[in-house]
Design a protein around this motif. Sequence first.
Motif, PDB file in Angstrom:
ATOM      1  N   GLU A  77     -57.064  11.894  48.191  1.00 30.43           N
ATOM      2  CA  GLU A  77     -58.067  12.629  47.431  1.00 30.43           C
ATOM      3  C   GLU A  77     -59.412  12.616  48.160  1.00 30.43           C
ATOM      4  OE1 GLU A  77     -59.824  12.716  42.898  1.00 30.43           O
ATOM      5  OE2 GLU A  77     -59.255  10.796  43.751  1.00 30.43           O
ATOM      6  N   GLY A  78     -59.797  11.448  48.667  1.00 28.12           N
ATOM      7  CA  GLY A  78     -61.049  11.353  49.407  1.00 28.12           C
ATOM      8  C   GLY A  78     -61.046  12.215  50.654  1.00 28.12           C
ATOM      9  N   ALA A  79     -59.922  12.211  51.360  1.00 28.69           N
ATOM     10  CA  ALA A  79     -59.812  13.030  52.567  1.00 28.69           C
ATOM     11  C   ALA A  79     -59.899  14.518  52.223  1.00 28.69           C
ATOM     12  CB  ALA A  79     -58.504  12.726  53.286  1.00 28.69           C
ATOM     13  N   LEU A  80     -59.273  14.909  51.132  1.00 30.64           N
ATOM     14  CA  LEU A  80     -59.323  16.321  50.728  1.00 30.64           C
ATOM     15  C   LEU A  80     -60.734  16.725  50.284  1.00 30.64           C
ATOM     16  CD1 LEU A  80     -55.938  16.649  48.836  1.00 30.64           C
ATOM     17  CD2 LEU A  80     -56.527  17.605  51.070  1.00 30.64           C
ATOM     18  N   GLU A  81     -61.429  15.820  49.600  1.00 29.44           N
ATOM     19  CA  GLU A  81     -62.809  16.120  49.202  1.00 29.44           C
ATOM     20  C   GLU A  81     -63.693  16.286  50.435  1.00 29.44           C
ATOM     21  OE1 GLU A  81     -63.742  12.905  46.554  1.00 29.44           O
ATOM     22  OE2 GLU A  81     -62.804  13.898  44.841  1.00 29.44           O
ATOM     23  N   ASP A  82     -63.496  15.418  51.433  1.00 29.55           N
ATOM     24  CA  ASP A  82     -64.249  15.551  52.680  1.00 29.55           C
ATOM     25  C   ASP A  82     -63.940  16.879  53.364  1.00 29.55           C
ATOM     26  OD1 ASP A  82     -65.305  13.048  52.233  1.00 29.55           O
ATOM     27  OD2 ASP A  82     -63.978  12.026  53.672  1.00 29.55           O
ATOM     28  N   ARG A  83     -62.675  17.268  53.341  1.00 28.48           N
ATOM     29  CA  ARG A  83     -62.259  18.541  53.955  1.00 28.48           C
ATOM     30  C   ARG A  83     -62.908  19.719  53.240  1.00 28.48           C
ATOM     31  NH1 ARG A  83     -60.606  21.261  58.320  1.00 28.48           N
ATOM     32  NH2 ARG A  83     -59.068  22.849  57.827  1.00 28.48           N
TER      33      ARG A  83
END
Length: 102
Positions: A77-83
């Motif tokens: 989820e964190g990686a997707l938010e950063d993306r």
Amino acid sequence: PLSVGGGGGELGRTVLGAMASIPDILREEEVEEHQKAVGDSGEVMDLVYNQACLVAHLAKQNSLVTGPMLDSIRVREGALEDRVEYLKRRKNELLQKLEALN
């Protein structure tokens, strides 16, 4: 060679669905084994004790299995938010360049 793909798409949803079903499968197996072990025991206290042991065991098993799964989902989820943030910034940059061309 090893390669890492993007988004995950349908495969990601399939893997997530399979991972989410693991606790249910383990629970069903434990309940089946519990029922075999208990059999036709007529003693109420034995039945209560065995059910308490089953519940305690299932709770421990569930936390051991689902804890790492939830951690990996939070990381994803964190990686997707950063993306998403990166893509928003990139969109703004490209819109500014487009505006400069006009």
